[in-house]
Design a protein around this motif. Structure first.
Motif, short mmCIF file in Angstrom:
data_model
loop_
_atom_site.label_atom_id
_atom_site.label_comp_id
_atom_site.label_asym_id
_atom_site.label_seq_id
_atom_site.Cartn_x
_atom_site.Cartn_y
_atom_site.Cartn_z
N MET A 126 20.70 -2.55 -15.85
CA MET A 126 20.91 -3.98 -15.93
C MET A 126 19.67 -4.70 -15.43
N ARG A 127 19.22 -5.71 -16.17
CA ARG A 127 18.01 -6.44 -15.78
C ARG A 127 18.36 -7.60 -14.86
N ARG A 128 17.51 -7.81 -13.89
CA ARG A 128 17.68 -8.91 -12.95
C ARG A 128 16.35 -9.64 -12.81
N SER A 129 16.41 -10.86 -12.28
CA SER A 129 15.18 -11.60 -12.00
C SER A 129 15.34 -12.41 -10.73
N LEU A 130 14.25 -12.60 -10.00
CA LEU A 130 14.26 -13.43 -8.81
C LEU A 130 13.78 -14.82 -9.18
N LEU A 131 14.44 -15.84 -8.64
CA LEU A 131 14.09 -17.22 -8.96
C LEU A 131 12.66 -17.54 -8.54
N LEU A 132 12.22 -16.97 -7.48
CA LEU A 132 10.91 -17.22 -6.90
C LEU A 132 9.78 -16.79 -7.79
N PHE A 133 10.15 -15.91 -8.40
CA PHE A 133 9.11 -15.03 -8.79
C PHE A 133 9.18 -14.82 -10.29
N VAL B 99 5.40 -8.04 -9.57
CA VAL B 99 6.01 -6.76 -9.24
C VAL B 99 7.23 -6.52 -10.13
N THR B 100 7.35 -5.29 -10.64
CA THR B 100 8.53 -4.85 -11.40
C THR B 100 9.15 -3.68 -10.66
N MET B 101 10.48 -3.67 -10.57
CA MET B 101 11.18 -2.62 -9.82
C MET B 101 12.36 -2.08 -10.61
N GLU B 102 12.66 -0.81 -10.38
CA GLU B 102 13.92 -0.22 -10.81
C GLU B 102 14.56 0.41 -9.58
N VAL B 103 15.84 0.09 -9.36
CA VAL B 103 16.56 0.59 -8.19
C VAL B 103 17.73 1.43 -8.68
N LEU B 104 17.81 2.67 -8.16
CA LEU B 104 18.88 3.58 -8.54
C LEU B 104 19.96 3.59 -7.47
N PHE B 105 21.20 3.27 -7.86
CA PHE B 105 22.36 3.24 -6.97
C PHE B 105 23.28 4.41 -7.30
N GLU B 106 23.83 5.04 -6.27
CA GLU B 106 24.92 6.00 -6.42
C GLU B 106 26.13 5.38 -5.73
N LEU B 107 27.24 5.26 -6.44
CA LEU B 107 28.38 4.51 -5.97
C LEU B 107 29.62 5.39 -5.96
N THR C 7 17.20 -3.25 -12.87
CA THR C 7 15.80 -3.61 -13.08
C THR C 7 15.56 -5.04 -12.62
N ILE C 8 14.60 -5.22 -11.73
CA ILE C 8 14.20 -6.56 -11.29
C ILE C 8 12.79 -6.76 -11.79
N ASN C 9 12.62 -7.64 -12.77
CA ASN C 9 11.34 -7.72 -13.46
C ASN C 9 10.67 -9.09 -13.38
N GLN C 10 11.06 -9.91 -12.42
CA GLN C 10 10.40 -11.21 -12.26
C GLN C 10 10.14 -11.49 -10.79
N ILE C 11 9.38 -10.65 -10.14
CA ILE C 11 8.99 -10.89 -8.75
C ILE C 11 7.52 -11.31 -8.76
#
Length: 227
Positions: A1-8, A113-121, A171-175
């Motif tokens: 899932m893609r995410r973005s930060l307002l700041l960035f 900066v672009t990031m991918e974060v892996l979660f185990e739930l 995925t956080i792609n707007q930092i």
């Protein structure tokens, strides 16, 4: 899932992966063939679970990238019924398994900066239903100093019937981190990730106590039950 930060705002670049060639395996000794088959199965399983561990490719920059890491106190999320630290009291749980990150900047441009974060739930014996919305945050700080910006994200998860563990990749792609001058490098900043935890959860993590994500079946590591 893609995410973005307002700041960035930066585009996502994902590293590819391939499964090792197995064509000549039959001509090798049985033990070696068996090991290679097991390795191939593991890679296939990790791929199916979206277990992306390879770092995102680094682009040519004016300097080093910001430090990207998980905050230890918020790396795991464990709900206990009635605040009782026992494996049979676990509801929903989660753990940040890894981060892949890349950055880009040059001249006087901001750092992107672009990031991918892996979660185990996980779903424990006290969990109600099959769905849970986890909450996590991403923060940009001056290195070892003040927080510049912080934003929260929701991660909705549905557990298939009979399954008590799932993986999710965000995925956080707007930092975008502004730079004060041409000589300001990425090493002056940190990007931190963590679950939105209660003070009790943070203390549990800080003390190094651990349960498996499917904690109703087994206990892993130190817990209050072991004492």
């Amino acid at each position: 899932m893609r995410r973005s930060l307002l700041l960035f705002a930066a585009g996502l670049i994902v590293a590819g992966s391939t499964i090792p060639e197995m064509a000549a395996a039959q001509r090798r000794p049985n033990d070696q063939q068996r090991q290679e088959q097991e390795a191939a199965k593991k890679k296939k399983r990790d791929s199916e679970w979206n277990d992306i561990q390879a770092p995102l490719p680094q682009l040519r920059n004016a300097g080093p990238c910001p430090y990207v890491k998980v905050l230890y106190d918020a790396a795991r999320y464990i709900e206990f019924k009635d605040e009782r630290e026992a494996s049979n009291a676990v509801g929903w749980s989660g753990e940040i398994q890894g981060i892949s990150a890349g950055c880009q900047y040059k001249d006087e441009e901001p750092i992107k900066v672009t990031m991918e974060v892996l979660f185990e739930l996980g779903k424990g014996p006290q969990a109600q239903g099959n769905s849970k919305t986890y909450r996590y945050w991403v923060a940009v700080t001056k290195r070892n100093d003040a927080v510049i910006a912080k934003q929260y994200f929701d991660l909705p998860v549905t557990f298939p019937a009979g399954q008590d563990r799932v993986y999710a990749t965000e995925t956080i792609n707007q930092i975008t981190i502004p730079r004060a001058s041409l000589t300001t490098s990425g090493a002056n900043f940190e990007v931190l990730v963590g679950f939105d935890v209660t003070p009790q959860m943070a203390a549990f993590n800080r003390d190094g106590k651990r349960f498996r994500l499917n904690a109703g079946q087994a206990v892993a590591g130190n817990s209050s039950e072991d004492k």
